[in-house]
Scaffold this motif. Sequence first.
Motif, PDB file in Angstrom:
ATOM      1  N   ARG A   1       0.854  -1.193   0.000  1.00  0.00           N
ATOM      2  CA  ARG A   1       0.000   0.000   0.000  1.00  0.00           C
ATOM      3  C   ARG A   1       0.886   1.238   0.000  1.00  0.00           C
ATOM      4  O   ARG A   1       2.101   1.166   0.215  1.00  0.00           O
TER       5      ARG A   1
ATOM      6  N   SER B   1      -0.876  -0.513  -9.877  1.00  0.00           N
ATOM      7  CA  SER B   1      -2.176  -0.016  -9.410  1.00  0.00           C
ATOM      8  C   SER B   1      -2.052   0.639  -8.041  1.00  0.00           C
ATOM      9  O   SER B   1      -2.794   1.560  -7.708  1.00  0.00           O
TER      10      SER B   1
ATOM     11  N   CYS C   1      -6.451  -4.785  -5.322  1.00  0.00           N
ATOM     12  CA  CYS C   1      -6.235  -5.264  -6.687  1.00  0.00           C
ATOM     13  C   CYS C   1      -5.625  -6.654  -6.568  1.00  0.00           C
ATOM     14  O   CYS C   1      -4.546  -6.821  -5.986  1.00  0.00           O
TER      15      CYS C   1
ATOM     16  N   GLN D   1      -5.478   4.196  -5.954  1.00  0.00           N
ATOM     17  CA  GLN D   1      -5.869   4.291  -4.549  1.00  0.00           C
ATOM     18  C   GLN D   1      -6.149   2.916  -3.940  1.00  0.00           C
ATOM     19  O   GLN D   1      -6.836   2.814  -2.933  1.00  0.00           O
ATOM     20  N   VAL D   2      -5.623   1.859  -4.576  1.00  0.00           N
ATOM     21  CA  VAL D   2      -5.881   0.508  -4.091  1.00  0.00           C
ATOM     22  C   VAL D   2      -4.641  -0.048  -3.394  1.00  0.00           C
ATOM     23  O   VAL D   2      -3.539   0.500  -3.499  1.00  0.00           O
TER      24      VAL D   2
ATOM     25  N   PRO E   1      -9.582  -1.745  -0.179  1.00  0.00           N
ATOM     26  CA  PRO E   1      -9.787  -1.891  -1.633  1.00  0.00           C
ATOM     27  C   PRO E   1      -8.573  -2.574  -2.250  1.00  0.00           C
ATOM     28  O   PRO E   1      -7.461  -2.045  -2.191  1.00  0.00           O
TER      29      PRO E   1
ATOM     30  N   MET F   1     -14.125  -8.832  -1.954  1.00  0.00           N
ATOM     31  CA  MET F   1     -14.659  -8.361  -3.230  1.00  0.00           C
ATOM     32  C   MET F   1     -13.630  -7.392  -3.798  1.00  0.00           C
ATOM     33  O   MET F   1     -13.555  -6.230  -3.372  1.00  0.00           O
ATOM     34  N   PRO F   2     -12.771  -7.839  -4.732  1.00  0.00           N
ATOM     35  CA  PRO F   2     -11.682  -6.976  -5.208  1.00  0.00           C
ATOM     36  C   PRO F   2     -12.202  -5.695  -5.857  1.00  0.00           C
ATOM     37  O   PRO F   2     -13.241  -5.687  -6.537  1.00  0.00           O
ATOM     38  N   ALA F   3     -11.458  -4.630  -5.659  1.00  0.00           N
ATOM     39  CA  ALA F   3     -11.751  -3.382  -6.355  1.00  0.00           C
ATOM     40  C   ALA F   3     -11.239  -3.432  -7.794  1.00  0.00           C
ATOM     41  O   ALA F   3     -11.765  -2.760  -8.676  1.00  0.00           O
ATOM     42  N   MET F   4     -10.198  -4.238  -8.027  1.00  0.00           N
ATOM     43  CA  MET F   4      -9.635  -4.446  -9.359  1.00  0.00           C
ATOM     44  C   MET F   4      -9.161  -5.893  -9.463  1.00  0.00           C
ATOM     45  O   MET F   4      -8.809  -6.504  -8.446  1.00  0.00           O
ATOM     46  N   GLU F   5      -9.137  -6.411 -10.684  1.00  0.00           N
ATOM     47  CA  GLU F   5      -8.538  -7.719 -10.955  1.00  0.00           C
ATOM     48  C   GLU F   5      -7.675  -7.594 -12.198  1.00  0.00           C
ATOM     49  O   GLU F   5      -7.954  -6.792 -13.097  1.00  0.00           O
TER      50      GLU F   5
ATOM     51  N   SER G   1      -2.656  -4.033  -2.647  1.00  0.00           N
ATOM     52  CA  SER G   1      -2.531  -5.303  -3.343  1.00  0.00           C
ATOM     53  C   SER G   1      -1.845  -6.318  -2.445  1.00  0.00           C
ATOM     54  O   SER G   1      -1.178  -5.957  -1.477  1.00  0.00           O
TER      55      SER G   1
END
Length: 318
Positions: free
Chosen positions: A172, A240, A202, A245-246, A200, A226-230, A248
């Motif tokens: 982060r 990312s 990724c 703003q995510v 959040p 529940m991912p914000a990005m994949e 990982s």
Amino acid sequence: MNLLASLRYLVALHEHRHFGRAAQACHITQPALSNALRALEKEFGVVVVRRGRSFEGFTPEGERVLASAQRMLHEHQVLQQDLSSDAAHPRGTLRLGAVPTAMPILARFAAQLQARHPGIVPVALSMSSQALEAGLENISLDLALGYTERMPARGGQLRAWPQYVEHYFLLRRALWPPQGAGRGLQIGPPMAWADAAALPLCLLTPEMHNRSLVDGAFRAAGATVMPAMETDSVLTLALSVVAGQVCSVLPGALVDAVRGHDGLEALPLTNPVLTTPIGFMSHRQVQPTRALDAALALAQAPDWLQHAALHSGSLAAG
């Protein structure tokens, strides 16, 4: 008909599953590739390729020809390397594959191998676990770096050389700016998987083996994500966080690869502590080339193993 060339075209068609891309990979025109394959079919008196508007696969007889082609081309490569080099000065191409999350370590390995043996030309490829295993089985890969825990499912066809044990981090943006520019990424305090699930995230796409490991750790922590990005790109996992703003979840080898970025921190994930053994794998019954022998010697060298551990795993020594 040049039999070896035709066999190479057949193997290229198997690898690319497309007439045009196979021809491009072989540096010939598509009509030339098609003519060579028809000549191969005439030579053996069987239909090898299922043709339609596009490539539709191989016939049962074609699968047998393909398997023989893979073996013959490998034996030809072994002979070429044996004649053009010796044990002290190996020469030739070496095809290396790695799961995406292990690519930083494979890149370091390939660079060190080439530095020690300038006659070897490593080809480093990023591939899924399934593609790695298939590449070893059909001899299109010489050596693969991946999840050795999957090996029992391959029926004992593979052998392994352990390399390191991977740990996992939450990456982060640092909550507080680093004191002084140029310090790079910092290792922060541990974080529980359940707490990471609330952020959040990724994450890699579900079909990737690393994602199944990460999902298993979240389930063990009693958390639903529940991912914000994949993404299917490990580079996107890191970028990312850098550009967005995510957060990982990354293994240590990828965290090490972004250590030069200021303003980031990596938090070791705990409760549970997820560890994954990573190792090199090769086909147990395939005769190694001189280049592969040199690579396996490096893979077992104490200085290399120490180097790999320094840039992966828990990063404790970093």
